[in-house]
Structures are given as C-alpha cells and as structure tokens.
Design a protein around this motif. Structure first.
Motif, PDB file in Angstrom:
ATOM      1  N   LEU A   1       0.815  -1.213   0.000  1.00 14.19           N
ATOM      2  CA  LEU A   1       0.000   0.000   0.000  1.00 14.19           C
ATOM      3  C   LEU A   1       0.848   1.262   0.000  1.00 14.19           C
ATOM      4  CD1 LEU A   1      -2.871  -0.957   2.461  1.00 14.19           C
ATOM      5  CD2 LEU A   1      -2.710  -1.281   0.001  1.00 14.19           C
TER       6      LEU A   1
ATOM      7  N   ILE B   1      -1.268   2.996  -5.960  1.00 11.63           N
ATOM      8  CA  ILE B   1      -2.436   2.382  -5.338  1.00 11.63           C
ATOM      9  C   ILE B   1      -3.242   3.460  -4.624  1.00 11.63           C
ATOM     10  CG2 ILE B   1      -3.246   0.726  -3.609  1.00 11.63           C
ATOM     11  CD1 ILE B   1      -0.859  -0.972  -4.189  1.00 11.63           C
ATOM     12  N   GLY B   2      -4.456   3.692  -5.120  1.00 13.11           N
ATOM     13  CA  GLY B   2      -5.331   4.679  -4.505  1.00 13.11           C
ATOM     14  C   GLY B   2      -6.127   4.070  -3.368  1.00 13.11           C
ATOM     15  N   ASP B   3      -7.107   4.842  -2.895  1.00  9.92           N
ATOM     16  CA  ASP B   3      -7.891   4.384  -1.756  1.00  9.92           C
ATOM     17  C   ASP B   3      -8.710   3.140  -2.096  1.00  9.92           C
ATOM     18  OD1 ASP B   3      -6.930   6.266  -0.024  1.00  9.92           O
ATOM     19  OD2 ASP B   3      -8.560   7.692  -0.332  1.00  9.92           O
TER      20      ASP B   3
ATOM     21  N   ALA C   1      -6.446   0.242  -2.300  1.00  9.83           N
ATOM     22  CA  ALA C   1      -5.981  -0.161  -0.976  1.00  9.83           C
ATOM     23  C   ALA C   1      -7.003  -1.067  -0.301  1.00  9.83           C
ATOM     24  CB  ALA C   1      -5.721   1.073  -0.115  1.00  9.83           C
TER      25      ALA C   1
ATOM     26  N   TRP D   1      -6.564  -4.949   0.782  1.00 10.44           N
ATOM     27  CA  TRP D   1      -6.907  -5.331   2.162  1.00 10.44           C
ATOM     28  C   TRP D   1      -7.831  -6.547   2.173  1.00 10.44           C
ATOM     29  CZ3 TRP D   1     -10.139  -1.649   5.825  1.00 10.44           C
ATOM     30  CH2 TRP D   1     -10.200  -2.215   7.101  1.00 10.44           C
TER      31      TRP D   1
ATOM     32  N   THR E   1     -13.545   5.737   2.103  1.00 12.02           N
ATOM     33  CA  THR E   1     -12.715   6.445   1.128  1.00 12.02           C
ATOM     34  C   THR E   1     -11.811   7.487   1.776  1.00 12.02           C
ATOM     35  OG1 THR E   1     -14.534   8.017   0.751  1.00 12.02           O
ATOM     36  CG2 THR E   1     -14.388   6.111  -0.737  1.00 12.02           C
TER      37      THR E   1
ATOM     38  N   ARG F   1      -8.890   8.591   3.745  1.00 16.68           N
ATOM     39  CA  ARG F   1      -7.607   8.049   4.221  1.00 16.68           C
ATOM     40  C   ARG F   1      -7.653   6.524   4.307  1.00 16.68           C
ATOM     41  NH1 ARG F   1      -6.337  10.331   9.636  1.00 16.68           N
ATOM     42  NH2 ARG F   1      -8.602  10.347   9.911  1.00 16.68           N
TER      43      ARG F   1
ATOM     44  N   ARG G   1      -5.964   4.285   2.604  1.00 17.41           N
ATOM     45  CA  ARG G   1      -4.678   3.572   2.538  1.00 17.41           C
ATOM     46  C   ARG G   1      -4.047   3.383   3.913  1.00 17.41           C
ATOM     47  NH1 ARG G   1      -0.192   4.761  -1.722  1.00 17.41           N
ATOM     48  NH2 ARG G   1      -0.367   6.904  -0.978  1.00 17.41           N
TER      49      ARG G   1
ATOM     50  N   ALA H   1      -3.675  -0.183   5.894  1.00 15.59           N
ATOM     51  CA  ALA H   1      -2.332  -0.610   6.275  1.00 15.59           C
ATOM     52  C   ALA H   1      -2.240  -0.881   7.772  1.00 15.59           C
ATOM     53  CB  ALA H   1      -1.312   0.452   5.863  1.00 15.59           C
TER      54      ALA H   1
END
Length: 495
Positions: free
Chosen positions: A16, A21-23, A26, A30, A98, A100, A102, A106
């Motif tokens: 990530l 890799i966008g939201d 990500a 996940w 959507t 934050r 990423r 993570a």
C-alpha cells in the motif's frame, strides 16, 4: 505455512506504500490479503495433526536465548482462525471507506500480523514484541479514525496497556532468570518450569505476569480504559479490540502463567476464581445500567472474560476432579472464540447505528424493527448468542465452564459457579432491555435516520453469527481440537 499466514498481511500493508495504489485499490488489497490469509488458515486447520503443528525455529538473539519460534496447537489454532475471520469481516465492513483508506487499511493489516503472531509465538520475547506492537497499532486506529473524545481515549488505552506490558516484561525477565537454561523459549520453559514449587519468587513473577495480562484482558479493577476506548473507536477497531486483542490476556494466562508457574498458579488459584466471579457480576451489572449501546456491549466483554478467568482459576484447584478441570479449560477456549465472533458482530452492528445517526443513545432510538428488519434480526441473534441461548456458541462455552467449575467438587467452587450463573440472568436482562428500547416500541427521534444493513455490512456480520450457530448446534469439530490441548494444560498445571 504458518509464517506466511503471520506475515502475509504485513507484506500487503507494504504494497500500500506504492504511490499508484489509490484508496479503492488499498481496500481491494486489504480484502484480498485477509481472504487469502483466512483460506490458508483453513488449510492449516485441515492439515493439523495434534501437538505443536507448523512449528518453525530460527535464530534471532542467540545471546539472550531468544529465537523466532512459532507453532500452533489446540489452544492457539482456534484463535488464529478467529483472528483471520474477524479481520476479513472488518475489511468487508469497511469496503466503502474512502477517507484516508490507505493508512487505515495498512494499520489493520499490520495489526493482523501482530495479533496472529502473538497467538502463534512460542518465545516469550517474540510474544512481548507482538504484544506491544498491537498496543501501538490500536492507538493509531482510535486516535486517527475514532470519534468523540478519541485522542483522550486513545491515550488512556495506550498508557494503561503499556503499563501492563512493562509489568509483563518484568515477569518474563523473572522467568528467564529463574530457568536453568537462561532461555525465553516457551516450550523449554514449559517442559522444565523455573523456580521450585515452594519459591516465593515464583509468586512475585506470577503477580507481574498476571497484572500485565489482566490489564489487557481486562479484569476488574484494571478495566477502566475499556469503555472509553470502545465508545470512541471506529466500529472495525472496536470489533478487533474486543474480538481479538482482549483474548491476548487470557490466552497468555493459559499459555504462559499456568504451565510455566504451576506451583504458584495452584497456590493462587482461588484468587483467579474470585477475580473471575467479580468480573462476571460486575461487568453484567454495570452493562445493565448503560444508556449508551456501545458502552453496554463493552462492559459485556468484562463479563465474558470473567468466565474465562474463572475457568482457568478452577483448573488450578488440583484437589478437584481432573475431568471437570479439563472441561473448564475447554469451555474457556470455546468462550474466547465465541466472544470474538459474537461481540465482534455486535460492535459492527452498533457501527451501523453510528454510520446512520451518529449516536449510541438508547433513549433516542426505538422501533428500529419497523424500518430495518434485517438489522434487527442480526442484532437479536447476536444478543441471544451473547446471553448464552442454547443453539448458539455462548451456551456451549458457558455450560462447559459452569459444569467444570462446579464439577471439581472443591468446597467453595459450587458457590463460585452458582454466583457466576447469576451473570447469565443479568446478561439476559440487559440484552433484552437493549432490544426492547432500541428496536421495539414507538419510533424514537433518531429512528427515521436508520436504514437497513447494506450488502457489505451483511456480508461482514452474517458469517460471524452463522459460525456461532454452527458451533452451538454441532461443536464437535471445534471441541475435538480444543479438548486434547485442555487436557495437556491441566496435566501441566497439576505438577
């Protein structure tokens, strides 16, 4: 394979960091990582043949006698599987996030690695590293994506549990110094426990380990960090905190304190029985008084973990019937799994209320069943599972615990068991009160804001409750894994 299961989520978290890799990507990574991890865990379960399975040893800090040593048995494999399922449920539940996304994904992937690693660790220092990293990870989840007074709640959680980890570290150093081989290896320390049975030092080490793990469980009076942390955490964070991280404390008692300090555990068994009974009754009674639905669910965790502490304490009553003590330990492990599934589902369902109305106040809801029948049905099943209704996992766990505690035949154990049964009565009252006030009756002022569960929410919650029902109706597949490990633990603590 076990090492892959442990570190695959961390590898996905590293992916990530790639800027492309966008939201949305990500969240997809996940979900995919947690799904693959669960699949590998199922394969491990199918291939497990008893004893310590999937064991891996590697040099780490040879001068300290610490190594990378992991493996699973009937105590840890059910918790590893439950961890994988709950993290997948949280990933699915958060699929539409959507903001934050990423760093959020993570953090959860990193948390999955440290939680799985702790349950698989067979080295005290490795256990401690995973234990501390879980505290840091959850701190950032609460502070970064919580609501209400999230910074204060996150800080309180961190300081309380970090203090517990320092006490735990002192206990681990005591075990290291007390062992003749100067090792942190849990298998070696279990095979040849440190300290003589009459040693007062063993009692001090047990005190340090016990306090450190009691704060994480949490047991009364070390529970005060729990309600604000849950209330202000995001729904997925609460599900992991209650469903997975609270188990670290009671699992540590069973994996470390009992087999490595058998003499001290026997002498202090009644203390753990008493602490368990107090936790059962206190947690249920305080939950009954709550007007905030999320705090209500949080206090039921104190109640349910009290049953586990009670059962593990009863296992140390060596004058009691051996079969009953094994039954109590088996019930304790099943209770850990059941609580993870059911309370994880309850916290995700309370997250639906927050998502729609941004409130947890029971007095402002009412008549939700008329506008959200599926949400009502899921919450009712989770509530009945939590109170131990036959046909659901809570009944299997609690019945074994009560039968084991009372069946020891030790004077006073029957009284402890009878008092704990009252906890079920209070839990039934508080869950029915919640259902009546929030879901039945006349609509409240916030009820028009509530809509039924969305597909991602249904897909996240329903499997947890289905598995609870499967355990409640046909528990043999789980008990066949747990019971040999419970018998081995009772034999170790009886030395």
């Amino acid at each position: 394979m076990l090492t892959v299961v442990i570190f695959l989520p961390l590898l996905a978290a590293g992916l990530l960091a790639l800027p492309r890799i966008g939201d949305r990507g990500a969240v997809a990574v996940w979900i995919a990582a947690t799904a693959v991890d669960l699949l590998l865990t199922v394969v491990m379960w199918h291939g497990y043949r008893g004893g310590i399975g999937y064991e891996t040893r590697a040099r780490w800090i040879p001068a300290l006698g610490a190594g990378y040593h992991v493996g699973v048995d009937g105590l840890s494999l059910p918790l590893v599987a439950m961890t994988a399922l709950l993290f997948l449920a949280c990933a699915l539940y958060s699929a539409r996030r959507t903001t934050r996304a990423r760093p959020y994904a993570a953090l959860f992937l990193g948390l999955q690695t440290v939680c799985t690693g702790l349950f698989a660790a067979l080295d005290l220092l490795l256990f401690f590293v995973f234990f501390d990293l879980s505290i840091a990870g959850m701190y950032f989840v609460i502070a970064g994506w919580g609501h209400g007074d999230r910074y204060r709640s996150a800080l309180r959680f961190f300081l309380y549990t970090f203090l517990g980890s320092l006490a735990l570290l002192l206990g681990f150093i005591g075990l290291y110094l007390g062992g003749g081989g100067r090792t942190f290896d849990m298998v070696d320390l279990t095979r040849e426990p440190p300290f003589a049975e009459a040693s007062g030092t063993a009692g001090l080490v047990l005190l340090a380990v016990g306090v450190g793990l009691a704060i994480k469980t949490p047991t009364v009076p070390f529970h005060t960090w729990l309600p604000p942390a849950h209330t202000d955490a995001p729904a997925a964070g609460s599900a992991i905190l209650a469903g997975v991280m609270l188990k670290m404390g009671v699992y540590g008692l069973a994996r470390i304190a009992m087999p490595m300090l058998p003499g001290a555990w026997q002498r202090g068994a009644w203390v753990f029985v008493l602490v368990g009974v107090v936790g059962v009754l206190y947690g249920a009674l305080v939950a009954l008084a709550q007007e905030n639905v999320k705090r209500l669910v949080a206090y039921t965790s104190v109640n349910h973990m009290g049953y586990v502490v009670l059962a593990l304490g009863a296992a140390g009553l060596v004058a009691g019937d051996t079969h009953a003590r094994r039954l109590a330990v088996s019930g304790a492990v099943v209770q850990m799994v059941s609580h993870g599934l059911v309370t994880g589902a309850l916290f995700l369902l309370t997250g639906v209320l927050w998502d729609r109305a941004h409130d947890y106040d029971l007095g402002r809801f009412g008549g939700i069943a008329g506008v959200a029948p599926v949400l009502t049905g899921l919450t009712a099943v989770a509530a009945f599972a939590s109170l131990g209704l036959p046909g659901l996992s809570g009944f299997i766990a609690e019945f074994q615990i009560f039968a084991g505690v009372v069946g020891t035949g030790v004077p006073g154990a029957a009284v402890a068991g009878a008092l704990s049964v009252l906890g079920i009565l209070v839990t039934a009252a508080l869950m029915l009160r919640m259902l009546h006030r929030a879901f039945l009756g006349a609509p409240g002022e916030l009820t028009p804001l509530v809509s039924d569960v969305r597909p991602r929410e249904l897909v996240a919650v329903a499997p947890l409750l289905v598995l609870s029902a499967v355990i409640g109706v046909a528990p043999h597949w789980l008990l066949a894994l747990v019971e040999p490990a419970a018998a081995a633990l009772v034999s170790l603590v009886s030395r």
